[in-house]
Design a protein around this motif. Structure first.
Motif, mmCIF file in Angstrom:
data_model
loop_
_atom_site.group_PDB
_atom_site.id
_atom_site.type_symbol
_atom_site.label_atom_id
_atom_site.label_comp_id
_atom_site.label_asym_id
_atom_site.label_seq_id
_atom_site.Cartn_x
_atom_site.Cartn_y
_atom_site.Cartn_z
ATOM 1 N N ARG A 70 35.138 30.761 -25.495
ATOM 2 C CA ARG A 70 35.475 32.333 -24.593
ATOM 3 C C ARG A 70 34.686 32.437 -24.549
ATOM 4 N N GLU A 73 36.873 31.982 -21.004
ATOM 5 C CA GLU A 73 38.176 33.290 -20.817
ATOM 6 C C GLU A 73 37.800 34.458 -20.033
ATOM 7 N N LYS A 74 36.430 34.957 -21.103
ATOM 8 C CA LYS A 74 35.953 36.561 -20.756
ATOM 9 C C LYS A 74 36.008 36.101 -19.191
ATOM 10 N N THR A 79 43.557 36.257 -21.460
ATOM 11 C CA THR A 79 43.042 36.887 -23.057
ATOM 12 C C THR A 79 43.027 35.661 -23.389
ATOM 13 N N PRO A 80 41.805 35.966 -25.104
ATOM 14 C CA PRO A 80 42.000 34.203 -25.620
ATOM 15 C C PRO A 80 42.314 34.172 -26.222
ATOM 16 N N THR A 81 42.552 32.658 -25.989
ATOM 17 C CA THR A 81 43.719 31.842 -26.747
ATOM 18 C C THR A 81 43.602 31.785 -27.677
#
Lengths: 564, 139
Positions: A70, A73-74, A79-81
């Protein structure tokens, strides 16, 4: 088989092979990795649609892997997987924790193939739906750029962490496009500008439309004035080109783009401050030459502030800006209202012209559109620069011509129609017009008096001379003038005072009338005195005010004789 | 109390006093040497007062802004006539259906018609003048 990319993470080779075997053939791409660290490496390069993540793994367990994923990704602005945890343990605390930290699902081994596939598909579908909805909320539908809400979600973070420039962009003279060519063309121009903005910005820049013709951008690679100037120049050139393509070669509205920028981190990292600074820089450009860029500088330029001559020149330039040279003014609805009010007070006479480009039954839509465009151009070029035009509806044009009589106006109308006909053949389209002279101010004070009425939340100024009658109805004050009925919460006494020595007289406790607008008095058989107005309205008179009416009539007549 | 009501009350009071005064005057003028002030005499004076109050108070009907001359005159006539009938009946000299009753009714109607006509003609003259002024103003 669905077109999705799934990664399976498990330290157990048999489980991994089993899971991979299960998924292959169901999804277009399936990758299997043995540890959390491998997953993070892969996720840095690729963007999977779903991750199946085992919880019990050596070195880095599933929960830690999830947390780091996370974070990654940030950082990448991704977008969060969706992640589904897999575990062999029958532990509800672990399941609760997994779901609490944001996993899409939690599946215990051994799993049923069909259930696993269904759960994976559900998780992917939910994630995609959320992504689409988020995009819909954050994206400006017309331009495809982010909207203000979308920008507010992305740009503050970039301002806090990255170097670059926050820019406010505003289209110059865009309103004229809407006024002259209609809102559809205005939308076309906005779309064209969005395209230009996208083409001028490398990937990674964040672009958004914050409303109307105002845009905002976070530019990563623009930092110096020279780069900003170059960007402004390119955008303005492309904009002029795009507008010529949209509106034809004869297009001569000075449309362009002005940019105001605030450098990050030089001007700080607070988004609100940067927004304000960029806006201030934009204001500076808009007040000056426009079509260019300015970078916010906290110190004002002293020579500019002190030089009154250049300030006057600048303000004059702004006043001239909206005029298309050699044509009448197109000041828009608000502008023409002010012009009209000004004329009412200071001009001697004026003519109002209303043209209606009318479609006949067999006319084609494109012929009508061409006829309206030609008429707009013919009207603009046939009138004087001091005349004002308003396109009030498609095909309907209102013109205000000061210092002219109706006779002069007839000649001008013929000139406009001839000019229009010379611009091309307009089958199935005809132009109707109405010409009306507007008696305006006279040297005496009487005609310059205007009554201010609160109509809703607006103040409306009505020429006292135009008012027919003022009366009270249902506790509201009603003012009847040729342009309509106005209602106010003021009192009749207030208006009597305002009207002062004009030709107004009280005819009952509830009513004041303009004697100059009366056609005749009459006495009915029942003995009621009635007043008939020039516009066909009538009302009764209280006998006790007749003496006052007689006196006022006599005074007015004597006053008129005196003036003669 | 509105201005209109106040005016009606004041005029009625004055009318009542005048009516009573006239009643007393008539009583004294018509009384013989052996006159006696009876309850009937008092009733006659009071009826005269009521008649005066109705006559004068009713004149405010001409002040009602919305009313034409005809309505104002009729509004004044009806209570005044009723009061007159009442007074004559109570005094015993005006019986309903008698010749005098009809003569007096016609006389009252003629008087009020004359009042209305006089006022109507007066106002018509004023209106004509106002129209002339208006015409002159517009030239």
């Amino acid at each position: 088989m669905t077109d999705n990319y799934v990664i399976v993470v498990d330290d157990d080779a048999d489980s991994l092979a089993g899971a991979k075997g299960l998924l292959e053939g169901q999804f277009s791409k399936v990758r299997a990795v043995r540890s959390g660290a491998d997953l993070l490496k892969l996720a840095a390069k690729q963007d999977p649609d779903l991750i199946l993540l085992d919880i019990m793994m050596p070195e880095m367990d599933g929960f830690e892997t999830f947390r780091r994923l996370r974070e990654l990704e940030k950082e990448m602005g991704r977008t969060p997987t969706p992640v589904i945890f897999l575990t062999g343990e029958n532990d509800s605390v672990s399941e609760q924790h997994g779901l609490t930290i944001g996993a899409s699902d939690y599946i215990r081994k051994p799993f049923n193939r069909e259930i696993l596939l269904r759960r994976i598909q559900n998780a992917i579908q939910s994630a995609k739906m959320i992504e689409n909805l988020t995009e819909e909320v954050n994206v400006d539908k017309m331009t495809g750029l982010l909207n203000k809400a979308g920008a507010a979600g992305k740009i503050p973070g970039l301002c806090a962490e990255e170097e670059g420039t926050l820019a406010m962009l505003d289209l110059d003279n865009f309103k004229l496009v809407n006024d002259l060519y209609g809102h559809e063309m205005g939308d076309g121009v906005l779309k064209a500008f969005a395209r230009i903005l996208r083409d001028s910005s490398p990937e990674g820049d964040v672009l958004c439309r914050i409303g109307g013709d105002e845009f905002m951008a976070f530019f990563r690679r623009i930092y110096h004035k020279k780069e900003a100037d170059e960007l402004a120049k390119t955008m303005n050139e492309n904009m002029a080109k795009a507008c010529r393509e949209l509106m034809g070669e004869s297009f001569d509205i000075p449309i362009g783009v002005s940019l105001g920028m605030a450098r990050i981190p030089e001007c700080g990292r607070c988004y609100d401050d940067l927004f304000r600074f960029a806006d201030a820089a934009l204001y500076q450009v808009k007040q000056g030459s426009k079509h260019s860029a300015a970078i916010y500088s906290p110190e004002p330029s002293p020579e500019k502030e002190d030089d009154l001559g250049s300030e006057m020149q600048r303000l004059t330039q702004i006043l001239k800006e909206r005029n298309r040279p050699g044509t009448a003014m197109w000041p828009g609805q608000e502008g023409i209202t002010w012009i009209y009010r000004f004329l009412c007070r200071y001009a001697n006479e004026a003519v109002k012209l209303l043209f209606f480009v009318k479609r006949e039954e067999d006319a084609k839509q494109e012929d009508v559109a061409a006829a309206i465009r030609d008429f707009s151009e013919a009207l603009g070029s046939s009138l004087r620069e001091s005349d004002a035009i308003l396109q009030s509806r498609p095909g309907q044009f209102f013109a205000l011509l000061p210092d002219l009589t109706e006779k002069d106006a007839e000649m001008i109308v013929q000139r406009v129609l001839k000019n229009w006909e010379e611009r091309g053949n307009h089958p199935g389209v005809k132009v109707e017009y109405l010409c009306e002279s507007q008696e305006l101010a006279s040297p005496g004070g009487e005609d310059r008096t205007h009554i201010a009425v609160y109509e809703g939340r607006k103040i409306v100024f009505i020429s006292a001379k135009d008012i027919l009658r003022i009366y009270t109805e249902n506790r509201k004050l009603c003012i009847i003038s040729p342009s309509g009925k106005y209602e106010s919460r003021s009192t009749l006494r207030e208006f009597e005072d305002q009207l002062g020595q004009l030709s107004f007289v009280r005819i009952s406790r509830f009513e004041i009338v303009n004697l100059r607008k009366i056609r005749s008095f009459d006495l009915s058989i029942t003995g009621t005195i009635r007043i008939y107005f020039e516009n066909g309205e009538d009302t009764w008179v209280a006998r006790r005010y007749v003496k006052e009416i007689q006196n006022r009539l006599e005074d007015l007549r004597k006053g008129g004789e005196g003036n003669d | 109390m509105t201005k209109f009501q106040k005016k009606a009350l004041i005029l009625s009071s004055i009318g009542f006093v005048i009516g009573c005064a006239i009643g007393i005057f008539i009583f004294i003028a018509t009384a013989g040497e052996d006159f006696r002030f009876s309850q009937m005499s008092l009733a006659e004076i009071l009826i005269g007062g009521i008649y005066g109050a109705l006559g004068m108070g009713g004149s405010v009907s001409y002040d009602v802004e919305q009313w034409g001359l005809l309505r104002a005159t009729l509004t004044h006539l009806i209570p005044a006539l009723i009061a007159f009938y009442l007074m004559g009946y109570l005094q015993g000299w005006l019986m309903p259906g008698s010749t005098l009753f009809w003569i007096m009714t016609v006389a009252w109607l003629l008087v009020y018609a004359a009042i209305w006509l006089t006022m109507y003609l007066g106002w018509r003259r004023k209106i004509r003048k106002m129209n002339e002024e208006l015409k002159a103003l517009k030239k």
